[in-house]
Write an enzyme that holds these catalytic residues in place. Structure first.
Site, PDB file in Angstrom:
ATOM      1  N   ALA A 240       0.821  -1.208   0.000  1.00  0.00           N
ATOM      2  CA  ALA A 240       0.000   0.000   0.000  1.00  0.00           C
ATOM      3  C   ALA A 240       0.863   1.270   0.000  1.00  0.00           C
ATOM      4  O   ALA A 240       2.091   1.214   0.095  1.00  0.00           O
ATOM      5  CB  ALA A 240      -0.944  -0.018   1.194  1.00  0.00           C
ATOM      6  N   HIS A 241       0.195   2.383  -0.081  1.00  0.00           N
ATOM      7  CA  HIS A 241       0.850   3.693  -0.123  1.00  0.00           C
ATOM      8  C   HIS A 241       1.718   3.928   1.106  1.00  0.00           C
ATOM      9  O   HIS A 241       1.357   3.578   2.220  1.00  0.00           O
ATOM     10  CB  HIS A 241      -0.209   4.793  -0.214  1.00  0.00           C
TER      11      HIS A 241
END
Lengths: 349, 349, 349
Positions: A240-241
C-alpha cells in the site's frame, strides 16, 4: 541449435568455482532434476531428502557438495552446490537477451531519453520525460508513465505498468501484469460520501529488486512508497501507499501490507499474510503464512497466526485449537465430577 | 516549471473555505507531511498523534483545525482540515489532464461513438458500438469491448480491460490492470466434467466509483453485477458474478465477494475478507480484516473473525485464543485437584 | 438485430434433448432468471429454494425437470434442467465468434505459424516460432512469447500474457490479465543476498482448461508446471512453480498453491485457500474456503480450517471457538467451586 547450448564440465566448474571429478571435457546440454535428467544433462544433489534418487538418476554429471563415491557419472564438487546449480541453470536459460533496439511499433515520447543497447518491443509506451537506462528490456504492452526513470539492465515483462513519476533502479525485474504507482486507497468522509485523497507522492524501487506477476505497489499520498535494494516479492502481492520495505526482504504470494507500515531489512513474510497499517516490522523478523499482523513485530521476532503471536506459541495454540472438542469434553466431565463431589459433601453435612 | 505550481495561502484558503492566520500572500509550491515539509511547502495537522512533530516541522505554512499559537509559520484555519488537505493536495497533482484527442496508434472501431475532449492514448482498443463519453481518458493498453458505455469524465488506467456490454458511469476511476466483465465462475457437472454456464449478463459500474489496480469484477450469468454510486475498492479485490455492492461502500485490498451476494450501502469491508455466496450484508455494516463471512450480516452489524461474529465477541475470542495454552493448563490443574478431592472423599467413606 | 436471436421452443428442446409442453413454435429472444424474465424470455427452474418465484415470474416459457401443472406458460421438460439452461444460455451469448483474421496492427513474428480461421486483434504480440492453432482468438493486448504453442479453438482474453516456451492446449479459455509462465519465486541466500534460481522450465496447460482473470501460473524451475485437462480456476488464483493440478479440478478465487505441490483430479478447492509447498492433495479431495493446508490431504478427504483438519472436526471447532468466552467462564466457575470444595474438605479434616 542444441549444440550451441552445450557446455563442458570444466567450463561449469570454472563458472561455479568447483573441481571436476571425472572428465572435464564431458559435455552437457541441459540441467534437470535427478528424476528427469538424461545422460546429456547435468543434475545436482542439494537436498538430503532426495538421496534415494541418486541410485536411479540417469544424469551424466552431478553438481555435489562433496564427492559421492556411489555415483558412477562425472561430478562437479563445490562448496555451495545450491548456488552452483543456480549459476549453471542460468547457462541454459532460453532467453539470450541480446539488445534488439526500439521496435517501430513502440510509442516513445519525443522528450524521453533512451539509453544504449535497449530492447523495446512493439506495443510499449514510454511517456514524456521518461528516462530508460542502458540495456533495459521492455516487453510488449509495458506502460512507462511520464517522468519515470528506469535504471540500467532492468527487465519489465509484458503488460506491466509503471505509472508517472515512479523510479525503478538497476537490474530490477518486474514480472508481467504488475502495477507500480496506482493511487493508494485513501479517502476522507464528508456528508455526502468519500473525498479522494490525491496521491501526489510516488514509488521508488531500488536496485536488484524483483517483483512477481500481477502485484500492486501503490503510490504514496505524499512522499514515497519505497522498496529497497534486493527485495523479492512473489505474485499478487499488495503493497500500500507509503510502505517502506527494507533491503533483501522476501515476501511470498498474495500477502498484503497496509498503508504507512515499515518493514525492516532481511525480513521473511510468508504467503497470504495481512499486515495492518502504521506498523513496524523489525529487521530479520519472520512472519508465518496466513498470519494477521495487527501489532508491530520486533527485530528478529518470529510470529504466526491471527492475531500474530510468537511462532512457538502459535504452534501450541494450533495444536490446542484442533483439540478444542476434547478440551470441551474435559470441562464437561469436570463439571459432572464437581457436581457429584458437591452432592456428596452436601449429603454428608 | 516549479513556479507554475506555486499557490498563495489566500488562494488555498479560498479553495477550502478557511481563513489565513499570517500572510495571505505567502506562496507555497508543494504540500508535504510535517516530517518532510520544507519552508516552501504547506503541511497539515489532522491527527493528534503527530502533535510532537509540530515543533520540529520546517513547513512554511500549516492547514489546521484551530489556530495553533505555538506554531511560528502561517496557518490556514478551517473546520475540516482533512478535507482541506485533500483539496489542497489536488492543486499539486502532477497530471494536468488537458484533453489530447485520439492518438492515431489507438484502435477505434468505426461504429463506436467518441465524445468531446477525450484523451485516447496509443495502444488503446475501442470495440464495435462502444460509446465513450466527453472528457474520458483511456491510458495505453486499455481494452474497451463491444457495446461498452463509458460515462463522462471517467479515467481508465493502463492495461485495464472492460469487456463487451459492460457499462461504466461518470467520473469513475479504474486503476491499472483491472478486469471488468470476465465470465463468472460457474459450472454444472455432468458425467464427463464441468459444463460452463454461459455468462451472458454484464457489469454495471455507477458514477464516481473507484476500483483499485488488478481487481476483477465478473460479469453476471444473467442480469447484472452492479457496483453502485460512490463505491471505492482497493487493489486485488474480487467481485463475483451477480454481486451487488451498495452506494459508497468501501472495500479494502485482496477481499473477495462470492457470487450473488448483496452488499448494502455505506458498508466498510476490511482487507483479505472472504464473503460467501448468496448472502446479504446490510447497510452500514463493518467487516473486520481477514474475516470469513459465512452468514448474512444485519444492517449496522460490526463483525470480525472466522467464522465472523460480532466484533466485540471476536476481540474476546482472540484474547482467549492466544491464552489457550493457559486455559489448557488450568483445566489440567483442575483435573488433578478433582482427582485428589475424589481420592480424599473416597478414602474417608 | 433482436430478431436474429429468436429461437423457438422446439429448437431449444431439440438442442437440450427435452420435450415441449405447450407450443413448440413459441419464440423466445432471451433467457433470464425467474425474477427478471419477460414474456419474450425463457427462464428455468433448477433450485427448489426459488419455487416461490414460480407464481410471480412473467417468463413466457420455462426449462423444468418435470412438468409443472401450476405454471401457465410453455415448458421444456428435460432430465437435467441445469445443463439445459447452460446450453440454452449459450444460444443467446452476444459474442458470435466468427473468424476475423489477423489485424494489421497485431505484431506477428515472421517465424511463427498461424492456423486457419483465427482472430488476432490489434495490439496482439506473437513471438518467434510460436504456433497458433486453428480457430484461436487472441484479444487485444495479448502477449504470446517465443516458442509458445496455443491449441485449436483456444480463446485468450485482453491483456493476458503467455510467456516463452509455454504450451496451451485446445479449447482453453484464459481470462483477461492472467499471466502464464512468469518465473517462480525461488532464491538461494549467499552472504550478500538472494541469488535467483533461474526458471528454465515451462508451463503446460491441457485441453479445455479455463483460467480466471488476473491469475498467475508460474513457470517451473526445471521441468513443467502442469494444469491438466478440464481444470477450471476462478480469478486471482496463484499457482506456483512445478505445481501439478489434476484433471477437472476446480479452484475458487484468490487461492494460492505453493511450489511443487501436486493436486489430484476432481479436487474442489474453495476460495482464499493457502496450500503449502511439496504437498500432495489426493483425488476428489475437497478443501473448504480460507483453509490453510500445511499437510498432505488423502484422496477423498474433506478438510477445512487453519490448520486444515477434517471438515466435520472443523465445524465442531468453529462452534466451540466462538464459545471460548463461555468455556473460559465455565473453567473459572469450576475453579471457584473446586477451591470451595477444597476449603470445605480442609476445614473438616
Amino acid at each position: 541449435v542444441e549444440e550451441e547450448l552445450a557446455h563442458t564440465l570444466g567450463e561449469i566448474a570454472g563458472l561455479v568455482g568447483g573441481r571436476v571429478v571425472g572428465d572435464p571435457g564431458f559435455e552437457v546440454n541441459g540441467i534437470s532434476s535427478l528424476d528427469e535428467a538424461t545422460r546429456a544433462d547435468i543434475s545436482f544433489f542439494i537436498d538430503r531428502r532426495y538421496s534415494g534418487r541418486l541410485k536411479s538418476t540417469r544424469a551424466g554429471a552431478l553438481i555435489v557438495g562433496s564427492e559421492l563415491p556411489s555415483f558412477q557419472g562425472h561430478q562437479v564438487v563445490v562448496a555451495r552446490p545450491d548456488l552452483a546449480y543456480a549459476r549453471t541453470a542460468a547457462l541454459f536459460a532460453p532467453c539470450s537477451g541480446e539488445a534488439r533496439g526500439i521496435h517501430p511499433d513502440a510509442f516513445i515520447h519525443d522528450t524521453s531519453r533512451i539509453g544504449e543497447n535497449v530492447t523495446i518491443h512493439p506495443g510499449v509506451y514510454v511517456g514524456e520525460d521518461a528516462v530508460i537506462g542502458d540495456g533495459v528490456v521492455l516487453f510488449p504492452g509495458v506502460f512507462v508513465g511520464a517522468r519515470v526513470r528506469i535504471g540500467r539492465g532492468t527487465v519489465i515483462h509484458p503488460n506491466a505498468s509503471v505509472l508517472h513519476d515512479c523510479t525503478v533502479g538497476r537490474e530490477v525485474i518486474l514480472h508481467a501484469g504488475t502495477v507500480v504507482g496506482a493511487d493508494g486507497f485513501g479517502f476522507f468522509q464528508d456528508g455526502s460520501g468519500s473525498v479522494k485523497i490525491p496521491h501526489i507522492g510516488s514509488v521508488r524501487i531500488d536496485d536488484r529488486v524483483e517483483i512477481g506477476a500481477n502485484c500492486t505497489i501503490d503510490r504514496a499520498a505524499l512522499g514515497t512508497t519505497w522498496i529497497k535494494e534486493g527485495v523479492k516479492t512473489d505474485n499478487l502481492v499488495q503493497i500500500a501507499h507509503n510502505v517502506v520495505v527494507g533491503e533483501k526482504t522476501l515476501i511470498v504470494a498474495q500477502t498484503g501490507i497496509s498503508g504507512s507500515t515499515s518493514i525492516g531489512r532481511g525480513v521473511v513474510i510468508g504467503g497470504q499474510v495481512g499486515i495492518g497499517d502504521h506498523l513496524t516490522v523489525g529487521d530479520r523478523a519472520m512472519i508465518g503464512s496466513q498470519s494477521g499482523v495487527a501489532k508491530s513485530v520486533e527485530a528478529g521476532g518470529v510470529v504466526s497466526g491471527t492475531p500474530a503471536v510468537s511462532h512457538r506459541l502459535w504452534l501450541k495454540i494450533s495444536r490446542l485449537l484442533i483439540r478444542l472438542p476434547v478440551l470441551n469434553s474435559r470441562v464437561r466431565s469436570l463439571e459432572r465430577k464437581v457436581e457429584e463431589l458437591e452432592r456428596r459433601l452436601e449429603g454428608r453435612m
